[in-house]
Design an enzyme around this catalytic site. Structure first.
Site, mmCIF file in Angstrom:
data_model
loop_
_atom_site.group_PDB
_atom_site.id
_atom_site.type_symbol
_atom_site.label_atom_id
_atom_site.label_comp_id
_atom_site.label_asym_id
_atom_site.label_seq_id
_atom_site.Cartn_x
_atom_site.Cartn_y
_atom_site.Cartn_z
ATOM 1 N N HIS A 1 0.869 -1.180 0.000
ATOM 2 C CA HIS A 1 0.000 0.000 0.000
ATOM 3 C C HIS A 1 0.909 1.235 0.000
ATOM 4 O O HIS A 1 2.046 1.170 0.501
ATOM 5 C CB HIS A 1 -0.832 -0.050 1.294
ATOM 6 C CG HIS A 1 -1.886 0.996 1.422
ATOM 7 N ND1 HIS A 1 -1.614 2.282 1.836
ATOM 8 C CD2 HIS A 1 -3.216 0.939 1.223
ATOM 9 C CE1 HIS A 1 -2.745 2.971 1.889
ATOM 10 N NE2 HIS A 1 -3.738 2.190 1.522
ATOM 11 N N GLN B 1 -4.543 -5.422 6.800
ATOM 12 C CA GLN B 1 -5.546 -6.293 6.164
ATOM 13 C C GLN B 1 -5.497 -7.729 6.669
ATOM 14 O O GLN B 1 -6.302 -8.551 6.243
ATOM 15 C CB GLN B 1 -5.364 -6.289 4.637
ATOM 16 C CG GLN B 1 -5.545 -4.946 3.977
ATOM 17 C CD GLN B 1 -6.999 -4.473 3.966
ATOM 18 O OE1 GLN B 1 -7.929 -5.229 4.242
ATOM 19 N NE2 GLN B 1 -7.199 -3.197 3.651
ATOM 20 N N LYS C 1 -10.469 -0.911 10.761
ATOM 21 C CA LYS C 1 -10.652 -2.101 9.908
ATOM 22 C C LYS C 1 -11.021 -3.331 10.742
ATOM 23 O O LYS C 1 -11.280 -4.399 10.202
ATOM 24 C CB LYS C 1 -9.381 -2.371 9.095
ATOM 25 C CG LYS C 1 -9.084 -1.259 8.072
ATOM 26 C CD LYS C 1 -8.017 -1.678 7.113
ATOM 27 C CE LYS C 1 -7.368 -0.525 6.373
ATOM 28 N NZ LYS C 1 -8.164 0.041 5.286
ATOM 29 N N CYS D 1 -4.767 2.672 -3.563
ATOM 30 C CA CYS D 1 -3.491 3.145 -2.993
ATOM 31 C C CYS D 1 -2.381 2.124 -3.218
ATOM 32 O O CYS D 1 -1.523 1.901 -2.356
ATOM 33 C CB CYS D 1 -3.624 3.462 -1.504
ATOM 34 S SG CYS D 1 -4.844 4.715 -1.153
#
Ligand code: 7TS
Length: 410
Positions: free
Chosen positions: A127, A207, A230, A368
Site C-alpha cells: 500500500h 488487512q 478495519k 493506494c
C-alpha cells in the site's frame, strides 16, 4: 475444526445496525470492508457512553472522571497487547492507524538507523502507506529502496526476495495481506529469512488482523501495525507494536505534553515507552471504542468466522469467474476475502457506480497501490471485499448486479 456452517452469521449481522439499512432504496450490500469495517452496536454504545458519562482527559487529573478515563485507556493497552499476542503491554503504542505507525518507524529509522548506501526492502504489493514513508526516508538519508517482485498471480517471488536481502539491508517492511489482491504473504518465512541475516521486519497488518488472529510473539516480527477502523473499531485509532529494544532505541516521533519526564530550558528528558511516543491528548474515545471492538472480536469464534469468509470468497470467485469477460486480478493460492476484477473494457468507476445504484458498495480505483496495478498493466480495478458479517445473499446480489450490468453495457 470450525467450518462455515458452525458460524452463526445471522446473529452476528444483527449486531451491526447499518447492515439492516437501505441505500438508494435498496438493502445495503456492503462489500467494502477492506476500506473500513462496519461497527457493531457495542462499539457505538461504548463511544457514546464515554462522551455522555465518562469524558475526561487522561494522565493528568486528580478527579474521578480523569482516573476512570486513564484506567480505561491503559487497560486497553493491556487488552490490545493480549489481542496481538504481545507479552509486554508497554510495547503497544496507540497511533492514528497503520499509516501513522509506519511513519513513526520510518521517522525513527531516518533519525537513528539509516545511513547513505543502506537498503530498505519492501515488496511490489505494498500500500502507498508502506512505500512513500520509505521513499522519504531514503531521500533524507541516502538509503536505497529495494522492491521484491510479484508474479502474475500476485504471489511474492521468494527467491528474488531472498536475493535482495544483503548486509546493507537495514529493514524489511512487508504487507501481511494485500489490500488490492488479497494475497496472504508468507510473513513467518520472510521474518525467519530476514532474521537469519540480522535484519528486522515490520509487518503491515492492516488487512490481516481483520481476517485472522495474529500473534506477534509467534511471528517474531520486530514491528506490527494495524488500524482500528478495519477491525470494527473507530476511525483515527490504531496500534503500533514494536520490540522493546527497538522502541527504546528510536527517538520520539512527536513531542510536547505527556511524553516528557522533565522539561527545563537547559534540556528535556522523555518518558520511557510507551509514553515517549504518545505526545499530546490522545484519541481517548477511539481507544475506548477499540477496547469494545477487541471485546467484540474476542466474543466471536474467529476461526469459524475465517472459514465463513473463505466460503464467501470461494462462492464469489466461482460465480464471478463464470461471467463472460470478467477477469480477476490476483489469483494467489493463499488469499483473504478480497476480489479485484475488471469486466471487458468497462471502467471500474462505472462498475462501482452501476452497483451503487443497486445498493451494492464496492471500491473502484487504484486502492493506494499504483505500482502494483501498473505491474498488472491496469490503472484501476473494481474490488469487492468481504467480512465475517457478510452472507451469501450479499454474494448473490453482487453477481446479479454484475450480470445486469453486462446486459446494460454490452
Ligand atoms: N496498509 C494496507 C495494507 C492497507 O490496506 C491500508 C488501507 C493501509 C495500510 C493504510 O491504513 P490507514 O488506516 O492508515 O489508512 N487500505 C485501504 C483500502 O484498501 N481501501 O481504503 C483504505
Amino acid at each position: 475444526m470450525s467450518d462455515s456452517s458452525t458460524f452463526d452469521y445471522r446473529r452476528v449481522r444483527a449486531d451491526f445496525p447499518i447492515l439492516a439499512t437501505e441505500v438508494r432504496g435498496k438493502p445495503l450490500t456492503y462489500l467494502d470492508s477492506a476500506a473500513t469495517s462496519q461497527k457493531p452496536q457495542a462499539v457505538i454504545d461504548a463511544v457514546q457512553r464515554y462522551y455522555q458519562f465518562e469524558n475526561s482527559n487522561i494522565h493528568r487529573g486528580v478527579h474521578y472522571l480523569s482516573e476512570q478515563a486513564t484506567d480505561a485507556y491503559e487497560a486497553t493497552r493491556a487488552k490490545a497487547a493480549e489481542f496481538i499476542g504481545a507479552a509486554d503491554q508497554d510495547e503497544v503504542i496507540f497511533t492514528r492507524g497503520t499509516t501513522e505507525g509506519i511513519n513513526l518507524i520510518a521517522h525513527g529509522f531516518t533519525e537513528s538507523v539509516l545511513q547513505a548506501g543502506d537498503e530498505i526492502l519492501i515488496t511490489h504489493m505494498e500500500h502507498h502507506a508502506n512505500i512513500v514513508p520509505w521513499q522519504i526516508a531514503a531521500q533524507q538519508t541516502g538509503a536505497i529502496l529495494k522492491v521484491a517482485p510479484v508474479d502474475d498471480r500476485g504471489v511474492l517471488d521468494m527467491e528474488a526476495f531472498e536475493a535482495l536481502l544483503s548486509e546493507k539491508t537495514k529493514l524489511v517492511s512487508v504487507v501481511h495481506v494485500s489490500n488490492a489482491l488479497g494475497t496472504i504473504n508468507p510473513v513467518k518465512n520472510i521474518i525467519a529469512m530476514s532474521h537469519a541475516r540480522g535484519v528486522p521486519v515490520l509487518v503491515d497488518g492492516a488487512q490481516s488482523i481483520p481476517h485472522m488472529p495474529v500473534s506477534v510473539a509467534e511471528l517474531d516480527c520486530d514491528f506490527f501495525v494495524l488500524s482500528g477502523h478495519k477491525i470494527c473499531g473507530p476511525t483515527g485509532i490504531g496500534l503500533l507494536w514494536g520490540k522493546r529494544k527497538w522502541l527504546e532505541k528510536l527517538p520520539p516521533y512527536q513531542s510536547g505534553g505527556d511524553m516528557i519526564e522533565k522539561v527545563d530550558f537547559g534540556g528535556t528528558t522523555y518518558k520511557g515507552i510507551p509514553g515517549k511516543f504518545e505526545a499530546g491528548t490522545p484519541h481517548i474515545s477511539g481507544v475506548i471504542g477499540l477496547s469494545a471492538a477487541i471485546d467484540y472480536l474476542n466474543g466471536i469464534d474467529r476461526a469459524a468466522a475465517l472459514q465463513h469468509e473463505l466460503a464467501l470468497l470461494a462462492s464469489a470467485t466461482e460465480q464471478l469467474s463464470a461471467i463472460d469477460g470478467l477477469r480477476i486480478i490476483g489469483t494467489a493460492p493463499e488469499k483473504a476475502s478480497v476480489i479485484s476484477f475488471l469486466i471487458d473494457e468497462i471502467h471500474p468507476h462505472d462498475i462501482g457506480t452501476f452497483l451503487d445504484a443497486g445498493g451494492v458498495a464496492i471500491r473502484a480505483g487504484h486502492h493506494c497501490t499504483q505500482p502494483l496495478l501498473k505491474r498488472f498493466g491496469v490503472p484501476a480495478t473494481a474490488r469487492a471485499s468481504f467480512a465475517f458479517y457478510n452472507d451469501f445473499d450479499d454474494v448473490e446480489r453482487l453477481v446479479s448486479a454484475l450480470t445486469k450490468m453486462k446486459q446494460f453495457f454490452c
